[in-house]
Design a protein around this motif. Structure first.
Motif, PDB file in Angstrom:
ATOM      1  N   ALA A  95       1.099  -1.112  -0.288  1.00 58.97           N
ATOM      2  CA  ALA A  95       0.297  -0.055   0.161  1.00 58.97           C
ATOM      3  C   ALA A  95       0.324   1.574   0.144  1.00 58.97           C
ATOM      4  O   ALA A  95       0.456   2.248   0.669  1.00 58.97           O
ATOM      5  N   GLU A  96       2.324   1.020  -0.142  1.00 53.64           N
ATOM      6  CA  GLU A  96       2.459   2.482  -0.797  1.00 53.64           C
ATOM      7  C   GLU A  96       2.789   2.681  -2.134  1.00 53.64           C
ATOM      8  O   GLU A  96       4.032   1.762  -3.113  1.00 53.64           O
ATOM      9  N   LEU A  97       3.592   4.244  -2.361  1.00 52.20           N
ATOM     10  CA  LEU A  97       3.898   4.542  -4.094  1.00 52.20           C
ATOM     11  C   LEU A  97       5.505   5.043  -3.732  1.00 52.20           C
ATOM     12  O   LEU A  97       4.512   6.246  -2.380  1.00 52.20           O
ATOM     13  N   ARG A  98       5.854   5.186  -4.418  1.00 52.10           N
ATOM     14  CA  ARG A  98       7.382   5.655  -3.894  1.00 52.10           C
ATOM     15  C   ARG A  98       7.916   5.969  -5.833  1.00 52.10           C
ATOM     16  O   ARG A  98       7.643   5.318  -6.550  1.00 52.10           O
ATOM     17  N   VAL A  99       7.706   7.800  -5.853  1.00 51.59           N
ATOM     18  CA  VAL A  99       7.752   8.202  -6.715  1.00 51.59           C
ATOM     19  C   VAL A  99       9.143   9.257  -6.980  1.00 51.59           C
ATOM     20  O   VAL A  99       9.575   9.383  -6.109  1.00 51.59           O
ATOM     21  N   THR A 100      10.258   8.344  -8.296  1.00 46.57           N
ATOM     22  CA  THR A 100      11.209   9.288  -7.824  1.00 46.57           C
ATOM     23  C   THR A 100      11.550  10.236  -9.323  1.00 46.57           C
ATOM     24  O   THR A 100      11.108   9.659 -10.402  1.00 46.57           O
ATOM     25  N   VAL A 101      11.571  11.252  -9.001  1.00 45.34           N
ATOM     26  CA  VAL A 101      11.821  12.478 -10.318  1.00 45.34           C
ATOM     27  C   VAL A 101      13.723  12.543  -9.763  1.00 45.34           C
ATOM     28  O   VAL A 101      13.377  13.824  -9.220  1.00 45.34           O
ATOM     29  N   ARG A 102      13.202  12.360 -11.797  1.00 41.25           N
ATOM     30  CA  ARG A 102      15.480  13.493 -11.627  1.00 41.25           C
ATOM     31  C   ARG A 102      14.548  14.634 -12.592  1.00 41.25           C
ATOM     32  O   ARG A 102      13.809  14.409 -13.694  1.00 41.25           O
ATOM     33  N   TYR A 103      14.953  15.696 -12.325  1.00 36.33           N
ATOM     34  CA  TYR A 103      15.121  16.632 -12.920  1.00 36.33           C
ATOM     35  C   TYR A 103      16.434  17.632 -12.944  1.00 36.33           C
ATOM     36  O   TYR A 103      17.226  17.423 -12.813  1.00 36.33           O
ATOM     37  N   VAL A 104      16.482  18.804 -14.281  1.00 36.24           N
ATOM     38  CA  VAL A 104      17.334  19.882 -13.706  1.00 36.24           C
ATOM     39  C   VAL A 104      16.295  21.665 -13.392  1.00 36.24           C
ATOM     40  O   VAL A 104      15.106  21.715 -14.484  1.00 36.24           O
ATOM     41  N   LEU A 105      17.454  22.368 -13.156  1.00 35.84           N
ATOM     42  CA  LEU A 105      15.993  23.377 -12.714  1.00 35.84           C
ATOM     43  C   LEU A 105      17.015  24.028 -13.392  1.00 35.84           C
ATOM     44  O   LEU A 105      17.645  24.314 -13.891  1.00 35.84           O
ATOM     45  N   LEU A 106      15.426  24.731 -14.392  1.00 34.68           N
ATOM     46  CA  LEU A 106      16.374  25.937 -15.552  1.00 34.68           C
ATOM     47  C   LEU A 106      17.058  26.854 -14.958  1.00 34.68           C
ATOM     48  O   LEU A 106      17.380  27.570 -15.160  1.00 34.68           O
ATOM     49  N   SER A 107      16.292  27.208 -13.452  1.00 34.13           N
ATOM     50  CA  SER A 107      17.403  28.906 -13.435  1.00 34.13           C
ATOM     51  C   SER A 107      18.767  27.885 -12.868  1.00 34.13           C
ATOM     52  O   SER A 107      19.377  29.387 -13.059  1.00 34.13           O
ATOM     53  N   THR A 108      19.318  27.637 -12.519  1.00 31.18           N
ATOM     54  CA  THR A 108      20.646  27.342 -12.257  1.00 31.18           C
ATOM     55  C   THR A 108      21.320  26.006 -13.362  1.00 31.18           C
ATOM     56  O   THR A 108      22.551  26.066 -13.177  1.00 31.18           O
ATOM     57  N   GLY A 109      20.733  25.442 -13.614  1.00 29.56           N
ATOM     58  CA  GLY A 109      21.061  23.952 -14.667  1.00 29.56           C
ATOM     59  C   GLY A 109      21.967  23.103 -13.503  1.00 29.56           C
ATOM     60  O   GLY A 109      22.338  22.424 -14.105  1.00 29.56           O
ATOM     61  N   GLU A 110      21.373  23.333 -12.362  1.00 29.63           N
ATOM     62  CA  GLU A 110      21.550  22.004 -11.876  1.00 29.63           C
ATOM     63  C   GLU A 110      20.387  20.410 -11.516  1.00 29.63           C
ATOM     64  O   GLU A 110      19.639  21.096 -11.936  1.00 29.63           O
ATOM     65  N   PRO A 111      20.838  19.972 -11.323  1.00 28.56           N
ATOM     66  CA  PRO A 111      20.186  18.255 -11.793  1.00 28.56           C
ATOM     67  C   PRO A 111      19.241  18.426 -10.382  1.00 28.56           C
ATOM     68  O   PRO A 111      20.172  18.690  -9.125  1.00 28.56           O
ATOM     69  N   GLY A 112      18.573  17.656  -9.757  1.00 31.59           N
ATOM     70  CA  GLY A 112      17.655  17.542  -9.202  1.00 31.59           C
ATOM     71  C   GLY A 112      16.914  16.359  -8.833  1.00 31.59           C
ATOM     72  O   GLY A 112      16.914  15.723  -9.961  1.00 31.59           O
ATOM     73  N   THR A 113      16.906  15.478  -8.191  1.00 30.49           N
ATOM     74  CA  THR A 113      16.340  14.486  -8.376  1.00 30.49           C
ATOM     75  C   THR A 113      15.239  14.213  -6.518  1.00 30.49           C
ATOM     76  O   THR A 113      15.502  14.816  -5.091  1.00 30.49           O
ATOM     77  N   ALA A 114      13.700  14.146  -6.446  1.00 27.02           N
ATOM     78  CA  ALA A 114      13.297  14.283  -5.578  1.00 27.02           C
ATOM     79  C   ALA A 114      12.490  12.554  -5.319  1.00 27.02           C
ATOM     80  O   ALA A 114      11.986  11.901  -6.794  1.00 27.02           O
ATOM     81  N   VAL A 115      12.285  12.176  -4.636  1.00 25.74           N
ATOM     82  CA  VAL A 115      12.046  10.899  -4.060  1.00 25.74           C
ATOM     83  C   VAL A 115      11.152  11.174  -3.027  1.00 25.74           C
ATOM     84  O   VAL A 115      10.841  11.992  -2.022  1.00 25.74           O
ATOM     85  N   LEU A 116       9.801  10.876  -3.667  1.00 25.22           N
ATOM     86  CA  LEU A 116       7.893  10.925  -2.825  1.00 25.22           C
ATOM     87  C   LEU A 116       7.973   9.685  -2.775  1.00 25.22           C
ATOM     88  O   LEU A 116       6.888   9.405  -3.242  1.00 25.22           O
ATOM     89  N   GLU A 117       6.989   9.405  -1.019  1.00 26.38           N
ATOM     90  CA  GLU A 117       6.299   8.044  -0.822  1.00 26.38           C
ATOM     91  C   GLU A 117       5.017   8.658  -0.573  1.00 26.38           C
ATOM     92  O   GLU A 117       5.342  10.016   0.618  1.00 26.38           O
ATOM     93  N   GLN A 118       4.023   7.972  -0.621  1.00 31.69           N
ATOM     94  CA  GLN A 118       2.762   8.130  -0.433  1.00 31.69           C
ATOM     95  C   GLN A 118       2.412   6.874   0.056  1.00 31.69           C
ATOM     96  O   GLN A 118       2.461   5.989  -1.250  1.00 31.69           O
ATOM     97  N   GLY A 119       1.525   6.540   1.569  1.00 28.69           N
ATOM     98  CA  GLY A 119       0.695   4.990   2.212  1.00 28.69           C
ATOM     99  C   GLY A 119      -0.230   5.571   1.626  1.00 28.69           C
ATOM    100  O   GLY A 119      -0.869   6.474   1.697  1.00 28.69           O
ATOM    101  N   ALA A 120      -1.168   4.020   1.277  1.00 31.12           N
ATOM    102  CA  ALA A 120      -2.955   4.817   0.757  1.00 31.12           C
ATOM    103  C   ALA A 120      -3.441   4.636   2.316  1.00 31.12           C
ATOM    104  O   ALA A 120      -4.670   5.069   1.723  1.00 31.12           O
ATOM    105  N   GLY A 121      -3.120   4.593   3.475  1.00 31.34           N
ATOM    106  CA  GLY A 121      -3.521   4.338   4.651  1.00 31.34           C
ATOM    107  C   GLY A 121      -3.065   6.215   4.839  1.00 31.34           C
ATOM    108  O   GLY A 121      -2.409   6.438   4.751  1.00 31.34           O
ATOM    109  N   PRO A 122      -3.752   5.535   6.938  1.00 33.65           N
ATOM    110  CA  PRO A 122      -3.742   7.095   7.957  1.00 33.65           C
ATOM    111  C   PRO A 122      -2.255   7.389   8.057  1.00 33.65           C
ATOM    112  O   PRO A 122      -2.015   6.306   8.112  1.00 33.65           O
TER     113      PRO A 122
END
Length: 122
Positions: A95-122
């Protein structure tokens, strides 16, 4: 000095609205796009991605590919002025979802990674 309010909104140790850095602000925006259900925002009914509905959906390579593609599209639509999305990876276990987003900040050109997790319950 921070230029953005932190998400979720909170009060810091000084009793003021908590602030955050540019990089953390972008991560907060990514989280809002991914985990907001379309129709949830009154004045922007098409904002969000609907990914939380897939936590209990039957998995498979085809579904994972389609979800990654739609999430990348949602991020590009809503955050194209801040980031260039390089890659989106989705993993669902129990019941857990993990999303990894790899991106580049347009303002600086720096790469970034966001790892976000969300469970289905409280």
């Amino acid at each position: 000095m921070s230029r953005h309010l932190d998400f979720p909104f909170r009060i810091d140790a000084r009793g003021r609205s908590a602030g955050t850095t540019d990089e953390d602000h972008v991560r907060d925006l990514i989280e809002q796009v991914l985990f907001t259900v379309p129709g949830e925002r009154v004045n922007r009914p098409d904002f969000g991605s609907g990914v939380l509905q897939l936590v209990f959906a039957p998995g498979g390579q085809e579904l994972a590919g389609a979800v990654e593609y739609s999430l990348q599209g949602a991020l590009q639509r809503w955050l194209a002025d801040l980031i260039q999305v390089e890659r989106v990876e989705v993993a669902s276990e129990e019941a857990e979802l993990r999303v990894t987003v790899r991106y580049v900040l347009l303002s600086t050109g720096e790469p970034g990674t966001a790892v976000l997790e969300q469970g289905a319950g409280p």
